[in-house]
Motif scaffolding. Sequence first.
Motif, short mmCIF file in Angstrom:
data_model
loop_
_atom_site.label_atom_id
_atom_site.label_comp_id
_atom_site.label_asym_id
_atom_site.label_seq_id
_atom_site.Cartn_x
_atom_site.Cartn_y
_atom_site.Cartn_z
N GLY A 290 6.11 28.98 -3.90
CA GLY A 290 5.29 28.54 -5.27
C GLY A 290 4.15 28.13 -4.23
N ASP A 291 3.42 28.66 -3.58
CA ASP A 291 2.31 28.35 -2.60
C ASP A 291 1.31 29.63 -3.09
OD1 ASP A 291 3.28 25.75 -2.05
OD2 ASP A 291 3.69 26.00 -0.20
N LEU A 292 1.88 30.88 -3.61
CA LEU A 292 0.98 31.82 -3.95
C LEU A 292 0.16 31.31 -4.73
CD1 LEU A 292 2.52 34.40 -2.17
CD2 LEU A 292 1.00 33.21 -0.93
N PRO A 293 -0.96 32.08 -4.82
CA PRO A 293 -2.11 32.58 -5.85
C PRO A 293 -1.29 33.60 -6.70
CG PRO A 293 -3.76 32.41 -3.92
CD PRO A 293 -1.67 32.35 -3.11
N LEU A 294 -1.24 34.11 -7.79
CA LEU A 294 -0.52 34.22 -8.86
C LEU A 294 -1.14 35.91 -8.19
CD1 LEU A 294 1.03 36.00 -10.62
CD2 LEU A 294 -0.90 35.67 -12.80
N ASP A 295 -2.23 36.72 -7.48
CA ASP A 295 -2.62 37.72 -7.51
C ASP A 295 -1.94 37.94 -5.99
OD1 ASP A 295 -4.24 35.80 -6.07
OD2 ASP A 295 -5.61 38.04 -6.31
N LYS A 296 -1.44 36.83 -5.01
CA LYS A 296 -0.74 37.37 -4.14
C LYS A 296 0.12 37.16 -3.73
CE LYS A 296 -4.43 35.63 -0.78
NZ LYS A 296 -4.70 34.51 0.50
N ALA A 297 0.85 36.85 -4.82
CA ALA A 297 2.65 36.64 -5.15
C ALA A 297 3.07 37.78 -5.74
CB ALA A 297 2.61 35.98 -6.29
N MET A 298 1.90 37.96 -6.70
CA MET A 298 2.54 39.96 -7.17
C MET A 298 2.02 40.44 -6.03
SD MET A 298 3.05 39.20 -10.36
CE MET A 298 3.22 41.45 -10.62
N LYS A 299 1.10 40.89 -5.66
CA LYS A 299 0.93 42.12 -4.33
C LYS A 299 2.60 41.62 -3.29
CE LYS A 299 -2.23 43.61 -1.28
NZ LYS A 299 -3.74 44.18 -0.83
N ARG A 300 2.96 40.86 -3.71
CA ARG A 300 4.37 40.16 -2.19
C ARG A 300 5.42 40.69 -2.81
NH1 ARG A 300 4.06 39.80 2.82
NH2 ARG A 300 6.08 38.51 2.53
N PHE A 301 5.11 40.52 -4.39
CA PHE A 301 6.75 40.76 -4.87
C PHE A 301 6.14 41.66 -5.16
CE2 PHE A 301 8.07 42.56 -9.25
CZ PHE A 301 9.63 41.71 -9.75
N GLU A 302 5.52 43.23 -5.55
CA GLU A 302 5.40 44.79 -5.07
C GLU A 302 5.98 45.11 -4.16
OE1 GLU A 302 1.43 45.52 -5.96
OE2 GLU A 302 1.68 45.17 -7.80
N GLU A 303 5.20 44.51 -2.45
CA GLU A 303 6.15 44.61 -1.12
C GLU A 303 7.29 44.55 -1.85
OE1 GLU A 303 4.24 43.23 1.40
OE2 GLU A 303 2.46 42.66 0.36
N GLY A 304 8.04 43.99 -2.31
CA GLY A 304 9.37 43.19 -2.15
C GLY A 304 10.52 44.73 -2.73
N VAL A 305 9.51 45.19 -4.14
CA VAL A 305 11.06 46.18 -4.71
C VAL A 305 10.73 47.31 -3.74
CG1 VAL A 305 10.70 47.34 -6.92
CG2 VAL A 305 10.07 45.15 -6.98
N LYS A 306 9.65 47.86 -2.41
CA LYS A 306 9.11 48.31 -2.19
C LYS A 306 10.29 48.74 -1.28
CE LYS A 306 4.56 49.87 -3.13
NZ LYS A 306 3.17 50.00 -2.65
N LEU A 307 10.60 47.19 -0.28
CA LEU A 307 11.51 47.06 0.74
C LEU A 307 13.19 46.83 0.24
CD1 LEU A 307 9.78 44.34 2.67
CD2 LEU A 307 10.43 46.73 3.09
N SER A 308 13.72 46.53 -1.09
CA SER A 308 14.76 46.48 -1.98
C SER A 308 15.03 47.90 -2.67
CB SER A 308 14.16 45.52 -3.11
OG SER A 308 15.73 45.84 -3.42
N LYS A 309 13.98 48.86 -2.14
CA LYS A 309 14.61 49.98 -2.79
C LYS A 309 14.90 51.20 -1.96
CE LYS A 309 14.05 54.71 -5.01
NZ LYS A 309 15.34 55.20 -5.08
N ILE A 310 14.26 50.09 -0.15
CA ILE A 310 14.49 50.95 1.09
C ILE A 310 15.66 51.04 1.69
CG2 ILE A 310 13.93 50.87 3.28
CD1 ILE A 310 10.43 50.71 1.98
N CYS A 311 16.01 49.56 1.16
CA CYS A 311 17.19 48.90 1.89
C CYS A 311 18.42 49.72 0.85
CB CYS A 311 17.50 47.69 1.62
SG CYS A 311 16.72 46.90 2.89
#
Length: 80
Positions: free
Chosen positions: A23-44
Amino acid sequence: MAKKKFEEAVAQLEAIVEDLESGDLPLDKAMKRFEEGVKLSKICSDTLDEAETRVRVLTGETEEGLQDAPFAEADQRETE
């Protein structure tokens, strides 16, 4: 882009989850990390699907289940 190894993708995904859960990330960074997570989830997911397909081919499993072979055929395959 080189294909990520499954273990690397999972480790990166775990790190992203920790970042987001903190919960320490600003919204824009949290959204960017979330997008990375979605891509990684697809790879997995794709990697696991490929592995499952390979296992099914190696074990002779079909969508309906394992293929039954008469004992005689099974014995002949073992001796070849």
